[in-house]
Write a protein that holds these residues in place. Structure first.
Motif, PDB file in Angstrom:
ATOM      1  N   GLY B 259       0.807  -1.218   0.000  1.00  0.00           N
ATOM      2  CA  GLY B 259       0.000   0.000   0.000  1.00  0.00           C
ATOM      3  C   GLY B 259       0.832   1.257   0.000  1.00  0.00           C
ATOM      4  O   GLY B 259       1.928   1.287   0.564  1.00  0.00           O
ATOM      5  N   HIS B 260       0.311   2.297  -0.635  1.00  0.00           N
ATOM      6  CA  HIS B 260       1.001   3.590  -0.681  1.00  0.00           C
ATOM      7  C   HIS B 260      -0.041   4.693  -0.724  1.00  0.00           C
ATOM      8  O   HIS B 260      -1.128   4.528  -1.292  1.00  0.00           O
ATOM      9  CB  HIS B 260       1.889   3.678  -1.935  1.00  0.00           C
ATOM     10  CG  HIS B 260       2.349   5.079  -2.249  1.00  0.00           C
ATOM     11  ND1 HIS B 260       1.594   5.968  -3.005  1.00  0.00           N
ATOM     12  CD2 HIS B 260       3.476   5.755  -1.887  1.00  0.00           C
ATOM     13  CE1 HIS B 260       2.248   7.119  -3.103  1.00  0.00           C
ATOM     14  NE2 HIS B 260       3.379   7.006  -2.432  1.00  0.00           N
ATOM     15  N   ARG B 282      -2.930   6.573   6.785  1.00  0.00           N
ATOM     16  CA  ARG B 282      -4.249   5.928   6.707  1.00  0.00           C
ATOM     17  C   ARG B 282      -4.521   5.407   5.297  1.00  0.00           C
ATOM     18  O   ARG B 282      -5.047   4.313   5.113  1.00  0.00           O
ATOM     19  CB  ARG B 282      -5.340   6.923   7.104  1.00  0.00           C
ATOM     20  CG  ARG B 282      -5.335   7.310   8.574  1.00  0.00           C
ATOM     21  CD  ARG B 282      -6.590   8.127   8.914  1.00  0.00           C
ATOM     22  NE  ARG B 282      -6.393   8.900  10.127  1.00  0.00           N
ATOM     23  CZ  ARG B 282      -6.084  10.190  10.164  1.00  0.00           C
ATOM     24  NH1 ARG B 282      -5.952  10.872   9.031  1.00  0.00           N
ATOM     25  NH2 ARG B 282      -5.905  10.810  11.312  1.00  0.00           N
ATOM     26  N   GLY B 283      -4.142   6.197   4.307  1.00  0.00           N
ATOM     27  CA  GLY B 283      -4.373   5.792   2.924  1.00  0.00           C
ATOM     28  C   GLY B 283      -3.563   4.557   2.544  1.00  0.00           C
ATOM     29  O   GLY B 283      -4.062   3.655   1.869  1.00  0.00           O
ATOM     30  N   ALA B 284      -2.325   4.521   2.990  1.00  0.00           N
ATOM     31  CA  ALA B 284      -1.476   3.365   2.674  1.00  0.00           C
ATOM     32  C   ALA B 284      -2.010   2.106   3.367  1.00  0.00           C
ATOM     33  O   ALA B 284      -2.018   1.015   2.778  1.00  0.00           O
ATOM     34  CB  ALA B 284      -0.040   3.645   3.096  1.00  0.00           C
ATOM     35  N   LEU B 285      -2.455   2.257   4.613  1.00  0.00           N
ATOM     36  CA  LEU B 285      -3.021   1.105   5.336  1.00  0.00           C
ATOM     37  C   LEU B 285      -4.290   0.614   4.635  1.00  0.00           C
ATOM     38  O   LEU B 285      -4.512  -0.593   4.509  1.00  0.00           O
ATOM     39  CB  LEU B 285      -3.343   1.497   6.785  1.00  0.00           C
ATOM     40  CG  LEU B 285      -2.164   1.806   7.702  1.00  0.00           C
ATOM     41  CD1 LEU B 285      -2.658   2.245   9.080  1.00  0.00           C
ATOM     42  CD2 LEU B 285      -1.243   0.602   7.845  1.00  0.00           C
ATOM     43  N   ARG B 286      -5.084   1.570   4.177  1.00  0.00           N
ATOM     44  CA  ARG B 286      -6.342   1.191   3.518  1.00  0.00           C
ATOM     45  C   ARG B 286      -6.042   0.407   2.248  1.00  0.00           C
ATOM     46  O   ARG B 286      -6.654  -0.639   1.991  1.00  0.00           O
ATOM     47  CB  ARG B 286      -7.131   2.463   3.201  1.00  0.00           C
ATOM     48  CG  ARG B 286      -8.564   2.223   2.766  1.00  0.00           C
ATOM     49  CD  ARG B 286      -9.421   3.470   2.921  1.00  0.00           C
ATOM     50  NE  ARG B 286      -8.822   4.657   2.327  1.00  0.00           N
ATOM     51  CZ  ARG B 286      -8.394   5.718   3.035  1.00  0.00           C
ATOM     52  NH1 ARG B 286      -8.507   5.744   4.334  1.00  0.00           N
ATOM     53  NH2 ARG B 286      -7.858   6.765   2.422  1.00  0.00           N
ATOM     54  N   ASP B 289      -5.051  -2.976   2.980  1.00  0.00           N
ATOM     55  CA  ASP B 289      -6.027  -3.719   3.800  1.00  0.00           C
ATOM     56  C   ASP B 289      -5.363  -4.173   5.102  1.00  0.00           C
ATOM     57  O   ASP B 289      -5.396  -5.342   5.470  1.00  0.00           O
ATOM     58  CB  ASP B 289      -6.559  -4.932   3.019  1.00  0.00           C
ATOM     59  CG  ASP B 289      -7.786  -5.541   3.689  1.00  0.00           C
ATOM     60  OD1 ASP B 289      -8.441  -4.841   4.484  1.00  0.00           O
ATOM     61  OD2 ASP B 289      -8.072  -6.730   3.433  1.00  0.00           O
ATOM     62  N   CYS B 290      -4.767  -3.206   5.763  1.00  0.00           N
ATOM     63  CA  CYS B 290      -3.902  -3.486   6.912  1.00  0.00           C
ATOM     64  C   CYS B 290      -4.422  -2.714   8.132  1.00  0.00           C
ATOM     65  O   CYS B 290      -4.618  -1.498   8.074  1.00  0.00           O
ATOM     66  CB  CYS B 290      -2.475  -3.031   6.577  1.00  0.00           C
ATOM     67  SG  CYS B 290      -1.276  -3.264   7.875  1.00  0.00           S
ATOM     68  N   ALA B 291      -4.647  -3.412   9.233  1.00  0.00           N
ATOM     69  CA  ALA B 291      -5.044  -2.760  10.488  1.00  0.00           C
ATOM     70  C   ALA B 291      -3.814  -2.124  11.135  1.00  0.00           C
ATOM     71  O   ALA B 291      -2.691  -2.603  10.945  1.00  0.00           O
ATOM     72  CB  ALA B 291      -5.650  -3.780  11.437  1.00  0.00           C
ATOM     73  N   PRO B 292      -3.996  -1.056  11.902  1.00  0.00           N
ATOM     74  CA  PRO B 292      -2.827  -0.428  12.544  1.00  0.00           C
ATOM     75  C   PRO B 292      -1.978  -1.417  13.329  1.00  0.00           C
ATOM     76  O   PRO B 292      -0.741  -1.361  13.266  1.00  0.00           O
ATOM     77  CB  PRO B 292      -3.472   0.618  13.464  1.00  0.00           C
ATOM     78  CG  PRO B 292      -4.748   0.980  12.785  1.00  0.00           C
ATOM     79  CD  PRO B 292      -5.237  -0.297  12.154  1.00  0.00           C
ATOM     80  N   GLU B 293      -2.630  -2.334  14.035  1.00  0.00           N
ATOM     81  CA  GLU B 293      -1.885  -3.271  14.880  1.00  0.00           C
ATOM     82  C   GLU B 293      -1.070  -4.284  14.076  1.00  0.00           C
ATOM     83  O   GLU B 293      -0.238  -4.997  14.644  1.00  0.00           O
ATOM     84  CB  GLU B 293      -2.844  -4.017  15.818  1.00  0.00           C
ATOM     85  CG  GLU B 293      -3.504  -3.140  16.866  1.00  0.00           C
ATOM     86  CD  GLU B 293      -4.621  -2.274  16.294  1.00  0.00           C
ATOM     87  OE1 GLU B 293      -5.085  -2.541  15.163  1.00  0.00           O
ATOM     88  OE2 GLU B 293      -5.012  -1.302  16.967  1.00  0.00           O
ATOM     89  N   GLU B 294      -1.332  -4.357  12.779  1.00  0.00           N
ATOM     90  CA  GLU B 294      -0.537  -5.275  11.946  1.00  0.00           C
ATOM     91  C   GLU B 294       0.836  -4.701  11.619  1.00  0.00           C
ATOM     92  O   GLU B 294       1.722  -5.435  11.168  1.00  0.00           O
ATOM     93  CB  GLU B 294      -1.272  -5.572  10.642  1.00  0.00           C
ATOM     94  CG  GLU B 294      -2.505  -6.436  10.796  1.00  0.00           C
ATOM     95  CD  GLU B 294      -3.161  -6.664   9.447  1.00  0.00           C
ATOM     96  OE1 GLU B 294      -2.526  -7.276   8.559  1.00  0.00           O
ATOM     97  OE2 GLU B 294      -4.302  -6.197   9.266  1.00  0.00           O
ATOM     98  N   ALA B 401       3.594   7.516   2.551  1.00  0.00           N
ATOM     99  CA  ALA B 401       3.689   6.318   3.388  1.00  0.00           C
ATOM    100  C   ALA B 401       3.632   5.092   2.490  1.00  0.00           C
ATOM    101  O   ALA B 401       2.905   5.079   1.494  1.00  0.00           O
ATOM    102  CB  ALA B 401       2.555   6.287   4.396  1.00  0.00           C
ATOM    103  N   LEU B 402       4.429   4.093   2.830  1.00  0.00           N
ATOM    104  CA  LEU B 402       4.488   2.855   2.057  1.00  0.00           C
ATOM    105  C   LEU B 402       4.387   1.678   3.015  1.00  0.00           C
ATOM    106  O   LEU B 402       5.105   1.624   4.020  1.00  0.00           O
ATOM    107  CB  LEU B 402       5.817   2.781   1.288  1.00  0.00           C
ATOM    108  CG  LEU B 402       6.057   1.561   0.401  1.00  0.00           C
ATOM    109  CD1 LEU B 402       5.166   1.612  -0.840  1.00  0.00           C
ATOM    110  CD2 LEU B 402       7.525   1.485  -0.028  1.00  0.00           C
ATOM    111  N   VAL B 403       3.495   0.738   2.719  1.00  0.00           N
ATOM    112  CA  VAL B 403       3.358  -0.477   3.525  1.00  0.00           C
ATOM    113  C   VAL B 403       3.979  -1.635   2.758  1.00  0.00           C
ATOM    114  O   VAL B 403       3.654  -1.869   1.587  1.00  0.00           O
ATOM    115  CB  VAL B 403       1.876  -0.786   3.836  1.00  0.00           C
ATOM    116  CG1 VAL B 403       1.758  -2.121   4.567  1.00  0.00           C
ATOM    117  CG2 VAL B 403       1.268   0.336   4.661  1.00  0.00           C
ATOM    118  N   LEU B 404       4.891  -2.341   3.415  1.00  0.00           N
ATOM    119  CA  LEU B 404       5.558  -3.507   2.838  1.00  0.00           C
ATOM    120  C   LEU B 404       5.177  -4.749   3.631  1.00  0.00           C
ATOM    121  O   LEU B 404       5.141  -4.709   4.870  1.00  0.00           O
ATOM    122  CB  LEU B 404       7.085  -3.342   2.902  1.00  0.00           C
ATOM    123  CG  LEU B 404       7.713  -2.202   2.121  1.00  0.00           C
ATOM    124  CD1 LEU B 404       9.133  -1.949   2.624  1.00  0.00           C
ATOM    125  CD2 LEU B 404       7.740  -2.531   0.634  1.00  0.00           C
TER     126      LEU B 404
END
Lengths: 81, 412
Positions: B259-260, B282-286, B289-294, B401-404
């Motif tokens: 996500g980014h 928030r946008g990257a998590l969305r 499909d990632c919850a904050p706690e992940e 923000a980038l989610v890996l």
């Protein structure tokens, strides 16, 4: 410097563009274009610039435009002075 | 999107190591390589400390014909691209039958300052006839993308992000889009070389530039001694592929680009930048499909000024809730310097390696954190890591923000 280059002189100038080539190879392959040796249009422009800087008698506008058929042998046979 | 986009190759040219292996060894050890600026012509400038790349010989990795027509930042990019392709085991034979399926995206914020300075000196000292023709392309931010694509014969979608430091993360989003639109692979990343005299002079008015002359004290984000950031050079390139394509050729998935998101909040607005960064998180998590706690670890932007650090801490809490105070946060760049657009690229490399090794690298030179964050200091912290969040803010107001996700999960 005469108003025509030798292939040996051209090989030295091509070094300024990061291209190392044996002049005898250029003589052996008269139809090979500059891009086959890795020299692009800006590289040729740089060589002409080096020539013009070295000799005020050189006329850069006499050099034919670079295209995919430009070859070292044609380049050295153009009278640019 | 029917298939995920994955990273299959990493190439690093960093102040603390050339190659991903050397980079990770230094990063996980918490080694700080910040040192006095040694580049010629910089002795009299007020910038005293930087992260120089000293273990890199461009001539050993890049052909002369490309070296003479490019700046140091492109030397870094060409070499890092080679390392990434080698790591991905992706050779010319894999794509020369379809070169339009493989493209390049880079980000750059400093450009070819060293090359440009040399040619400008020729102009003023000797005259216009002494300015080389490659001045027309070498200084330009797009040079690295162009030269990589020419040298490697890549004819797919090519682009350059010139949007601030955060462009180093935004480049991944462009690569993902290219993959979704049908490209098989992309080379993506960012490199910089902002330590020539002309480049340094341009940075002297930057908000937050640290002029401390003590390498151990010049860049200490999240502490009450924070006095700004130290610039650096180098960067990282990555091979990004469609997961199915990568699987077909037997490539190892190093990480999933999950996500980014990016926002823009204007210049000199650190208060607004915090809100903008939270929105980007928030946008990257969305998208992931990632919850904050992940989120198992955060690689912070860490600008290193009290106001900017507070804004980043607030952004984490705003976006992750109370978990924002518990999640491990690290900023390895405090030991290497902040390489502008290349900083988030190096953080992405560190995040992937952290996921693979199950270790959160420490934040060098930081011991006394004054924000309500769990900043990892001192030594590396072992942890089960599945998901990492990489953050970046730009001087001019970009926030990304980038989610890996861990690569091993790619085939689950």
């Amino acid at each position: 410097m005469s108003d025509r280059l030798t292939l040996e002189e051209l090989a030295v100038l091509m070094k300024t563009a990061g291209i190392t080539v044996d002049p005898t190879e250029m003589a052996r392959r008269p139809d090979s274009a500059f891009d086959e040796y890795g020299l692009d249009s800006l590289g040729l422009l740089g060589i002409v610039g080096e020539l013009a800087t070295a000799s005020p008698n050189i006329m850069p506008f006499l050099v034919p435009p670079y295209d995919s058929t430009s070859t070292p042998t044609v380049f050295v046979n153009v009278r640019i002075g | 999107m029917t298939s995920r986009t994955v990273i299959t190759g990493i190439g690093v040219i960093a102040p603390n190591g050339v190659g991903a292996g050397a980079f990770w060894k230094a990063t996980q050890s918490g080694l700080s390589v910040l040192d006095r600026v040694t580049r010629a012509g910089c002795e009299h400038l007020p910038l005293r400390v930087a992260g120089e790349v000293r273990g890199f010989d461009p001539g050993a990795m890049v052909e002369d014909r490309f070296l003479v027509q490019t700046d140091r930042f492109t030397h870094h990019a060409l070499a890092a691209a080679d390392l990434a392709l080698e790591d991905a085991r992706l050779g010319r034979a894999d794509y020369e039958g379809d070169p339009f399926s493989f493209g390049v995206v880079t980000a750059a914020g400093s450009g070819g300052g060293e090359f440009g300075q040399r040619e400008l000196q020729h102009l003023w000292e000797q005259g216009p006839r002494f300015v080389g023709p490659y001045q027309s392309i070498a200084w330009f931010y797009a040079a690295s993308t162009g030269q990589i694509s020419i040298r490697r014969g890549l004819k797919g979608p090519c682009g350059v992000v010139c949007s601030d430091e955060a462009g180093g993360l935004d480049a991944f989003a462009l690569a993902v889009r290219a993959i979704r639109q049908g490209s098989r692979a992309m080379l993506v990343g960012a490199t910089e070389a902002p330590l020539a005299p002309y480049s340094i002079v341009c940075q002297l008015e930057y908000e937050g530039l640290s002029t401390s002359d003590d390498p151990e004290r010049a860049y200490r984000p999240f502490t009450d001694k924070a006095c700004g950031f130290v610039p650096a050079e180098g960067g990282a390139m990555f091979v990004v592929e469609d997961e199915e394509e990568a699987g077909r050729r037997g490539a190892t998935v190093r990480a999933v680009l999950a996500g980014h998101a990016a926002t823009f909040t204007g210049t000199r607005r650190r208060d607004a930048a915090g809100e903008g960064l939270a929105h980007a998180i928030r946008g990257a998590l969305r998208e992931a499909d990632c919850a904050p706690e992940e989120i198992d670890v955060v690689f912070a932007d860490a600008l290193g000024t009290p106001e900017a650090d507070a804004a980043e801490a607030a952004a984490l809490t705003a976006a992750l809730g109370a978990y924002g105070r518990k999640v491990p946060v690290t900023a390895p760049k405090s030991g290497t310097g902040r390489a502008y657009c290349a900083a988030p690229a190096l953080d992405t490399a560190a995040a992937i390696l952290a996921l693979e090794h199950g270790v959160v690298p420490p934040t060098p030179n930081v011991y006394d954190v004054c924000h309500d964050l769990d900043v990892v200091t001192g030594s590396a912290r072992p942890a089960e890591l599945r998901t990492a969040l990489v953050l970046s803010r730009g001087r001019m107001g970009s926030n990304s923000a980038l989610v890996l996700r861990k690569g091993a999960s790619a085939n689950e």
